[in-house]
Design a protein around this motif. Structure first.
Motif, short mmCIF file in Angstrom:
data_model
loop_
_atom_site.label_atom_id
_atom_site.label_comp_id
_atom_site.label_asym_id
_atom_site.label_seq_id
_atom_site.Cartn_x
_atom_site.Cartn_y
_atom_site.Cartn_z
N PRO A 173 48.87 23.39 -5.50
CA PRO A 173 49.57 24.30 -6.38
C PRO A 173 50.48 25.23 -5.92
N VAL A 174 51.69 24.90 -6.24
CA VAL A 174 52.79 25.88 -5.44
C VAL A 174 52.94 27.16 -6.43
N SER A 175 52.72 28.20 -6.04
CA SER A 175 52.60 29.49 -7.08
C SER A 175 53.71 30.27 -6.77
N LYS A 176 54.89 29.93 -5.77
CA LYS A 176 56.02 30.75 -5.82
C LYS A 176 56.61 31.22 -7.08
N THR A 177 57.05 32.47 -6.99
CA THR A 177 57.80 33.27 -7.81
C THR A 177 56.71 33.44 -9.37
N MET A 226 51.77 28.56 3.53
CA MET A 226 53.03 28.72 3.86
C MET A 226 53.76 27.25 3.84
N ILE A 227 54.49 27.24 2.96
CA ILE A 227 55.31 25.87 3.02
C ILE A 227 56.85 26.04 3.03
N GLY A 228 57.42 27.24 3.23
CA GLY A 228 58.92 27.47 3.17
C GLY A 228 59.19 27.91 4.54
N THR A 254 57.06 16.73 4.80
CA THR A 254 58.54 16.48 4.59
C THR A 254 58.87 16.75 3.04
N MET A 255 60.16 17.00 2.89
CA MET A 255 60.65 17.02 1.78
C MET A 255 61.74 15.84 1.83
N ALA A 256 61.59 15.13 0.37
CA ALA A 256 62.43 13.71 0.60
C ALA A 256 63.81 14.51 -0.10
N MET A 302 56.69 16.46 -4.58
CA MET A 302 56.69 17.45 -5.16
C MET A 302 56.82 17.06 -6.82
N SER A 303 57.16 17.84 -7.64
CA SER A 303 56.85 17.57 -8.77
C SER A 303 57.81 16.24 -9.41
N GLY A 304 58.95 16.33 -8.94
CA GLY A 304 59.87 15.17 -9.43
C GLY A 304 59.82 13.95 -8.64
N VAL A 317 50.12 16.38 -2.22
CA VAL A 317 51.41 16.69 -3.16
C VAL A 317 51.59 18.13 -3.43
N ARG A 318 52.41 18.63 -3.24
CA ARG A 318 52.82 20.31 -3.30
C ARG A 318 53.46 20.27 -4.76
N LEU A 319 52.68 20.71 -5.69
CA LEU A 319 53.32 20.97 -7.13
C LEU A 319 53.45 22.20 -7.48
N GLY A 320 54.85 22.73 -8.15
CA GLY A 320 54.92 23.91 -8.64
C GLY A 320 55.12 23.47 -10.09
N THR A 321 56.40 23.14 -10.31
CA THR A 321 57.01 23.15 -11.79
C THR A 321 55.99 22.36 -12.73
N ALA A 322 55.27 21.17 -12.07
CA ALA A 322 54.21 20.38 -13.06
C ALA A 322 53.09 21.20 -13.29
N HIS A 381 58.47 25.72 -15.19
CA HIS A 381 59.71 25.96 -14.79
C HIS A 381 60.01 27.38 -14.33
N ARG A 382 60.51 27.43 -13.11
CA ARG A 382 60.82 28.78 -12.47
C ARG A 382 62.01 29.49 -12.85
N LYS A 383 62.39 30.51 -13.04
CA LYS A 383 63.62 31.03 -12.87
C LYS A 383 64.16 30.94 -11.63
N TYR A 385 64.62 29.24 -4.94
CA TYR A 385 63.18 29.15 -4.46
C TYR A 385 63.04 27.83 -3.50
N TYR A 386 63.74 27.07 -3.71
CA TYR A 386 63.71 25.76 -2.77
C TYR A 386 64.09 26.18 -1.24
N TRP A 387 65.26 26.87 -1.27
CA TRP A 387 66.12 27.27 0.02
C TRP A 387 66.07 28.78 0.06
C1 LIG Z 1 59.12 24.84 -4.44
C2 LIG Z 1 58.52 23.91 -3.40
C3 LIG Z 1 57.62 22.74 -3.94
C4 LIG Z 1 57.30 22.51 -5.21
O1 LIG Z 1 58.52 22.06 -6.05
P1 LIG Z 1 58.20 21.74 -7.48
O2 LIG Z 1 59.38 20.73 -7.84
O3 LIG Z 1 58.13 22.83 -8.46
O4 LIG Z 1 56.95 20.78 -7.65
C5 LIG Z 1 57.16 21.72 -2.81
N1 LIG Z 1 57.57 22.22 -1.47
C6 LIG Z 1 58.02 23.19 -1.18
C7 LIG Z 1 58.47 23.18 0.31
C8 LIG Z 1 58.65 23.89 -1.99
O5 LIG Z 1 59.39 24.90 -1.54
#
Ligand SMILES: *Cc1c(COP(=O)(O)O)cnc(C)c1O
Length: 248
Positions: A39-43, A84-86, A169-171, A211-213, A226-231, A235-237, A242-244
Motif C-alpha cells: 500500500p502506497v500511503s504518500k500524502t 522508500m519508493i521515490g 520499475t515504473m512503466a 501501480m493502480s492503473g 504491486v505498489r498501490l496508492g489510489t486503488a 485519489h490524492r490531491k 506526488y509521482y515526481w
Molecule cells: C505514487 C506511486 C505509486 C502508486 O501510484 P498509484 O497510481 O496511486 O497506485 C507507485 N509507485 C511509485 C514509485 C509511486 O510514486
C-alpha cells in the motif's frame, strides 16, 4: 476499552483489490501467494495509515524522505515497516537509513554509498531494489538496463549494508497497453539476464512493478509486488506532484 474506527471503505478497497490481484495471477496460471501488495500511503495522514494498520497492513510505501520520517515518528507499532519508493536526494538519505526497512528506488552509486555510510552510523541494514528505467520518458528515474549488471555488482562489493533483493520499475504512462506491457517484459527479461550472472551476495527474486492503473498487466508479466496508492486509499490531491517529487 479503546476501539479503532476502521473505515469500511478502506476495508472494502483492500478486499476488492486483493481479489483483483488474485484473479490476475490465476488468469495466467500464477499462484496468487507469490504476489505482495504494498500500500502506497504518500500524502495520506497518519490517521489513515492507522486504519490500514488495524486492518493488518504493516508495510507502507512513501516517496518523500521527510514525509516518511514524519510518519515514522508519528506512528509506532512494532511491526510497522516503511518502504522508500521515490527519488531520494542524498542529503535526505539519513531519514531512510534511520526509519525505512527498504528502498525500492536505488538508482545511483553515489546514493548507495551515502546510504552505506548512514547505515553504518545507525548500525542498520536496508533491503534494496534497483530501480530500472524501462521507459523512454525523460521524467522516469532509474538505472539504464545496460548498466544494471555493473551497478548491482558494485553495490554488492561496496555497500554491504544494502541487501539487493530485486528490481523495480515504473512503466510508461500510456493508454497503449502494449507499450506498458513492454516495460514490464523488459524488467522480467533483465531479471533473468542478471540472475544468470550469479553475482555474489545478491538476490534478484523480487520484481516490484505495477501501480493502480497497470497492476493487472504487471502481474501477467511476472510482477511479485504491486505498489498501490489510489486503488487502496482513493485519489490524492496534487496527483501529479506526488509521482515526481523533489524539484520536478
Ligand atoms: C505514487 C506511486 C505509486 C502508486 O501510484 P498509484 O497510481 O496511486 O497506485 C507507485 N509507485 C511509485 C514509485 C509511486 O510514486
Amino acid at each position: 476499552m479503546m476501539t479503532t474506527s476502521v473505515s469500511e471503505e478502506l476495508r472494502e478497497r483492500l478486499r476488492v483489490t486483493r481479489e483483483e490481484i488474485n484473479q490476475a495471477a490465476i488468469s495466467v496460471g500464477r499462484n496468487p501467494a507469490e504476489i505482495t501488495l504494498l500500500p502506497v500511503s504518500k500524502t495520506f495522514p497518519p490517521e489513515v495509515i492507522s486504519q490500514a494498520l488495524s486492518l493488518g497492513e504493516m508495510r507502507f510505501g512513501e516517496n518523500k524522505a521527510q514525509e516518511l520520517r514524519d510518519k515514522a515518528q508519528a506512528l509506532t507499532h512494532p511491526e510497522l515497516q516503511w518502504v522508500m519508493i521515490g527519488y531520494l536526494q542524498s542529503n535526505n538519505a539519513r531519514y531512510v537509513a534511520r526509519y525505512a526497512s527498504e528502498i525500492q528506488s536505488l538508482d545511483r552509486l553515489s546514493l548507495a554509498k551515502t546510504l552505506q555510510r548512514r547505515l553504518e552510523l545507525e548500525n542498520r541494514h536496508l533491503d534494496a531494489l534497483v530501480q530500472i528505467k524501462t521507459s523512454p520518458e525523460p521524467s522516469k528515474y532509474g538505472v539504464a538496463p545496460e548498466d544494471a549488471a555493473d551497478f548491482v555488482a558494485q553495490i554488492a562489493q561496496l555497500c554491504p549494508r544494502l541487501h539487493i533483493k530485486g528490481l523495480m520499475t515504473m512503466a510508461v504512462n500510456s493508454e497503449d497497453e502494449s507499450a506498458v506491457r513492454a516495460c514490464f517484459r523488459h524488467l522480467k527479461a533483465l531479471q533473468i539476464e542478471l540472475k544468470a550472472l550469479n553475482i555474489e551476495g545478491v538476490s534478484l527474486e523480487r520484481l516490484s512493478m505495477g501501480m493502480s492503473g497497470d497492476f493487472k498487466l504487471a502481474i501477467e508479466e511476472g510482477s511479485t509486488e504491486v505498489r498501490l496508492g489510489t486503488a487502496i486509499f482513493g485519489h490524492r490531491k496534487q496527483q501529479r506532484d506526488y509521482y515526481w517529487p523533489e524539484g520536478r
